[in-house]
Design a protein around this motif. Structure first.
Motif, PDB file in Angstrom:
ATOM      1  N   LEU A 138       0.794  -1.088   0.093  1.00  0.00           N
ATOM      2  CA  LEU A 138       0.015   0.060   0.051  1.00  0.00           C
ATOM      3  C   LEU A 138       0.698   1.356  -0.156  1.00  0.00           C
ATOM      4  O   LEU A 138       0.634   2.003  -0.688  1.00  0.00           O
ATOM      5  N   PHE A 139       1.972   1.559   0.701  1.00  0.00           N
ATOM      6  CA  PHE A 139       2.708   2.438   1.070  1.00  0.00           C
ATOM      7  C   PHE A 139       3.534   2.418   0.108  1.00  0.00           C
ATOM      8  O   PHE A 139       4.199   3.744  -0.313  1.00  0.00           O
ATOM      9  N   ALA A 140       3.598   1.402  -0.771  1.00  0.00           N
ATOM     10  CA  ALA A 140       4.624   1.476  -1.929  1.00  0.00           C
ATOM     11  C   ALA A 140       3.988   1.909  -3.264  1.00  0.00           C
ATOM     12  O   ALA A 140       4.307   2.731  -4.289  1.00  0.00           O
ATOM     13  N   ALA A 141       2.477   1.722  -3.276  1.00  0.00           N
ATOM     14  CA  ALA A 141       1.694   2.024  -4.388  1.00  0.00           C
ATOM     15  C   ALA A 141       1.113   3.472  -4.419  1.00  0.00           C
ATOM     16  O   ALA A 141       1.014   4.098  -5.460  1.00  0.00           O
ATOM     17  N   ILE A 142       0.681   3.754  -3.321  1.00  0.00           N
ATOM     18  CA  ILE A 142       0.096   5.268  -3.285  1.00  0.00           C
ATOM     19  C   ILE A 142       1.068   6.548  -4.050  1.00  0.00           C
ATOM     20  O   ILE A 142       0.377   7.164  -4.474  1.00  0.00           O
ATOM     21  N   PRO A 143       2.436   6.309  -3.426  1.00  0.00           N
ATOM     22  CA  PRO A 143       3.054   7.603  -3.934  1.00  0.00           C
ATOM     23  C   PRO A 143       3.181   7.451  -5.651  1.00  0.00           C
ATOM     24  O   PRO A 143       3.374   8.621  -6.281  1.00  0.00           O
ATOM     25  N   VAL A 144       2.854   6.294  -6.434  1.00  0.00           N
ATOM     26  CA  VAL A 144       3.173   6.386  -7.560  1.00  0.00           C
ATOM     27  C   VAL A 144       2.384   7.479  -8.258  1.00  0.00           C
ATOM     28  O   VAL A 144       2.472   8.155  -9.310  1.00  0.00           O
ATOM     29  N   VAL A 145       0.909   7.436  -7.979  1.00  0.00           N
ATOM     30  CA  VAL A 145      -0.058   8.435  -8.339  1.00  0.00           C
ATOM     31  C   VAL A 145       0.226   9.735  -7.392  1.00  0.00           C
ATOM     32  O   VAL A 145      -0.994  10.402  -7.582  1.00  0.00           O
ATOM     33  N   THR A 146       0.789   9.993  -6.655  1.00  0.00           N
ATOM     34  CA  THR A 146       0.870  11.189  -5.871  1.00  0.00           C
ATOM     35  C   THR A 146       2.330  11.981  -5.799  1.00  0.00           C
ATOM     36  O   THR A 146       2.605  12.629  -6.669  1.00  0.00           O
ATOM     37  N   TYR A 147       3.011  11.389  -4.905  1.00  0.00           N
ATOM     38  CA  TYR A 147       4.350  11.994  -4.579  1.00  0.00           C
ATOM     39  C   TYR A 147       5.244  11.877  -5.710  1.00  0.00           C
ATOM     40  O   TYR A 147       6.145  12.632  -6.006  1.00  0.00           O
ATOM     41  N   SER A 148       5.439  10.495  -6.199  1.00  0.00           N
ATOM     42  CA  SER A 148       6.281  10.280  -7.018  1.00  0.00           C
ATOM     43  C   SER A 148       5.994  10.989  -8.607  1.00  0.00           C
ATOM     44  O   SER A 148       6.979  11.501  -9.174  1.00  0.00           O
ATOM     45  N   ALA A 149       4.706  10.894  -8.782  1.00  0.00           N
ATOM     46  CA  ALA A 149       4.353  11.597  -9.984  1.00  0.00           C
ATOM     47  C   ALA A 149       4.561  13.192 -10.038  1.00  0.00           C
ATOM     48  O   ALA A 149       4.894  13.881 -10.819  1.00  0.00           O
ATOM     49  N   ALA A 150       4.650  13.806  -8.616  1.00  0.00           N
ATOM     50  CA  ALA A 150       4.870  15.222  -8.412  1.00  0.00           C
ATOM     51  C   ALA A 150       6.250  15.452  -8.674  1.00  0.00           C
ATOM     52  O   ALA A 150       6.690  16.448  -9.343  1.00  0.00           O
ATOM     53  N   LEU A 151       7.174  14.604  -8.213  1.00  0.00           N
ATOM     54  CA  LEU A 151       8.440  14.616  -8.359  1.00  0.00           C
ATOM     55  C   LEU A 151       8.892  14.619  -9.838  1.00  0.00           C
ATOM     56  O   LEU A 151       9.786  15.397 -10.415  1.00  0.00           O
ATOM     57  N   LEU A 152       8.409  13.626 -10.732  1.00  0.00           N
ATOM     58  CA  LEU A 152       8.588  13.518 -11.930  1.00  0.00           C
ATOM     59  C   LEU A 152       8.201  14.967 -12.676  1.00  0.00           C
ATOM     60  O   LEU A 152       8.702  15.125 -13.675  1.00  0.00           O
ATOM     61  N   GLN A 153       6.892  15.113 -12.414  1.00  0.00           N
ATOM     62  CA  GLN A 153       6.420  16.433 -13.015  1.00  0.00           C
ATOM     63  C   GLN A 153       7.238  17.635 -13.129  1.00  0.00           C
ATOM     64  O   GLN A 153       7.479  18.254 -13.700  1.00  0.00           O
ATOM     65  N   SER A 154       8.026  17.790 -11.758  1.00  0.00           N
ATOM     66  CA  SER A 154       8.806  18.852 -11.457  1.00  0.00           C
ATOM     67  C   SER A 154      10.160  18.519 -12.035  1.00  0.00           C
ATOM     68  O   SER A 154      11.057  19.333 -11.803  1.00  0.00           O
ATOM     69  N   LYS A 155      10.403  17.288 -12.600  1.00  0.00           N
ATOM     70  CA  LYS A 155      11.739  16.897 -13.035  1.00  0.00           C
ATOM     71  C   LYS A 155      12.660  16.738 -11.696  1.00  0.00           C
ATOM     72  O   LYS A 155      13.970  16.829 -12.142  1.00  0.00           O
ATOM     73  N   LYS A 156      12.294  16.430 -10.697  1.00  0.00           N
ATOM     74  CA  LYS A 156      13.060  16.291  -9.629  1.00  0.00           C
ATOM     75  C   LYS A 156      13.397  14.921  -9.281  1.00  0.00           C
ATOM     76  O   LYS A 156      13.045  14.244  -8.131  1.00  0.00           O
ATOM     77  N   THR A 157      14.163  14.345 -10.378  1.00  0.00           N
ATOM     78  CA  THR A 157      14.287  12.831 -10.356  1.00  0.00           C
ATOM     79  C   THR A 157      15.213  12.401  -9.222  1.00  0.00           C
ATOM     80  O   THR A 157      15.263  11.579  -8.409  1.00  0.00           O
ATOM     81  N   LYS A 158      16.317  13.365  -8.905  1.00  0.00           N
ATOM     82  CA  LYS A 158      17.259  13.133  -7.841  1.00  0.00           C
ATOM     83  C   LYS A 158      16.731  13.011  -6.621  1.00  0.00           C
ATOM     84  O   LYS A 158      17.198  12.043  -5.883  1.00  0.00           O
ATOM     85  N   LEU A 159      15.577  13.850  -6.300  1.00  0.00           N
ATOM     86  CA  LEU A 159      14.977  13.701  -4.944  1.00  0.00           C
ATOM     87  C   LEU A 159      14.512  12.496  -4.779  1.00  0.00           C
ATOM     88  O   LEU A 159      14.381  11.811  -3.606  1.00  0.00           O
ATOM     89  N   ASN A 160      13.751  11.981  -5.743  1.00  0.00           N
ATOM     90  CA  ASN A 160      13.311  10.538  -5.691  1.00  0.00           C
ATOM     91  C   ASN A 160      14.095   9.519  -5.571  1.00  0.00           C
ATOM     92  O   ASN A 160      14.094   8.518  -4.769  1.00  0.00           O
ATOM     93  N   MET A 161      15.396   9.599  -6.034  1.00  0.00           N
ATOM     94  CA  MET A 161      16.474   8.805  -6.223  1.00  0.00           C
ATOM     95  C   MET A 161      17.026   8.629  -4.711  1.00  0.00           C
ATOM     96  O   MET A 161      17.266   7.690  -3.833  1.00  0.00           O
ATOM     97  N   TYR A 162      17.174  10.129  -4.110  1.00  0.00           N
ATOM     98  CA  TYR A 162      17.784  10.084  -2.805  1.00  0.00           C
ATOM     99  C   TYR A 162      16.667   9.457  -1.438  1.00  0.00           C
ATOM    100  O   TYR A 162      17.317   8.662  -0.712  1.00  0.00           O
TER     101      TYR A 162
END
Length: 272
Positions: A138-162
């Motif tokens: 559950l906690f792995a799936a929710i970010p895919v349509v929320t926080y991870s998507a927000a980070l990708l939208q802002s092109k902040k892929t490094k933050l996602n990596m960290y």
């Protein structure tokens, strides 16, 4: 045609953080089994592996949902009218959380029957591990349509990596501490804590990106209610197989009826 180096640089800057992120995901998924192989009996490793295989049904279903929803997220995120777009995305977040929680509850509720119907008696311990892994998913799936998507939208892929690297470090540390003492249960608990940690870290990182506030009340209320009901079934009802099956079926029908009613009302204006 022409070749523009700056476009290549932009593309590489966006894409290269995905490589360590995918490696980190592999570490989180498999490191617990490496520790189990070393510290626990082979039977526990088999039970844990089987639980992971069954739990993949949640990821498969949510993967289909994510694939269907993400184009809508990015369309709204790139809309000119960002006031209306963010308001709609906030409403979407309520739907997304509800979908994830309802599916989790259904799988937690029927996990006992899944194991009984699909496997033989030597795998009866799979149920408890399976439920813990479902929660981690559950906690792995929710970010895919929320926080991870927000980070990708802002092109902040490094933050996602960290965030992923930090979660992997937490996972390895917890595996080192818990698995030698608690075996496969320690591995499952370590996975849950790691995914919750990643969830929180991504939330904090997303505040630096295209941020949409989650409906925390719905998330925690739904999760606590689901766990409470499953706990009651686990301790008081599941031993009575017929009674358990009837009550679970009725509860499932009530939830499905409510969801259908909600969809008909919200999408088509039909009330009943």
């Amino acid at each position: 045609g022409s070749f523009r180096v700056e476009i290549l640089k932009d593309a590489l800057n966006f894409c290269w953080p995905f490589i360590p992120t995918l490696i980190v995901a592999w570490i989180i998924n498999l490191s617990d089994r490496v520790f189990l192989e070393y510290y626990a009996e082979s039977s526990q490793l088999g039970i844990y592996g089987m639980a992971y295989k069954i739990s993949s049904v949640y990821l498969l279903m949510m993967g289909a949902y994510h694939t269907a929803y993400l184009p809508r997220f990015y369309k709204l995120a790139n809309d000119i009218d960002q006031v209306s777009a963010k308001l709609q995305l906030k409403k979407d977040a309520i739907v997304n959380i509800t979908v994830h929680i309802v599916l989790l509850f259904m799988l937690l509720l029927w996990a006992h029957e899944l194991v009984l119907w699909l496997l033989d008696e030597k795998y009866e311990d799979v149920t408890d591990i399976l439920r813990l892994i479902f929660i981690s998913h559950l906690f792995a799936a929710i970010p895919v349509v929320t926080y991870s998507a927000a980070l990708l939208q802002s092109k902040k892929t490094k933050l996602n990596m960290y965030a992923a690297i930090l979660a992997a470090i937490i996972n390895v540390i917890l595996n080192t501490i818990l698995i030698p003492v608690y075996g496969m249960y320690g591995a499952a608990i370590a996975t849950v804590i790691s995914m919750v940690s990643l969830f929180i870290i991504q939330y904090l990182a997303a505040k630096q990106a295209y941020f949409i506030e989650l409906p925390w009340k719905i998330l925690w209320l739904g999760l606590i209610s689901s766990l409470t009901l499953v706990f009651l079934f686990y301790y008081y009802i599941e031993d009575q197989e017929l009674v358990s099956f009837v009550l679970k079926s009725l509860l499932t029908l009530l939830i499905c009826a409510y969801i259908i009613r909600k969809i008909l009302k919200e999408q088509f204006g039909i009330r009943f």
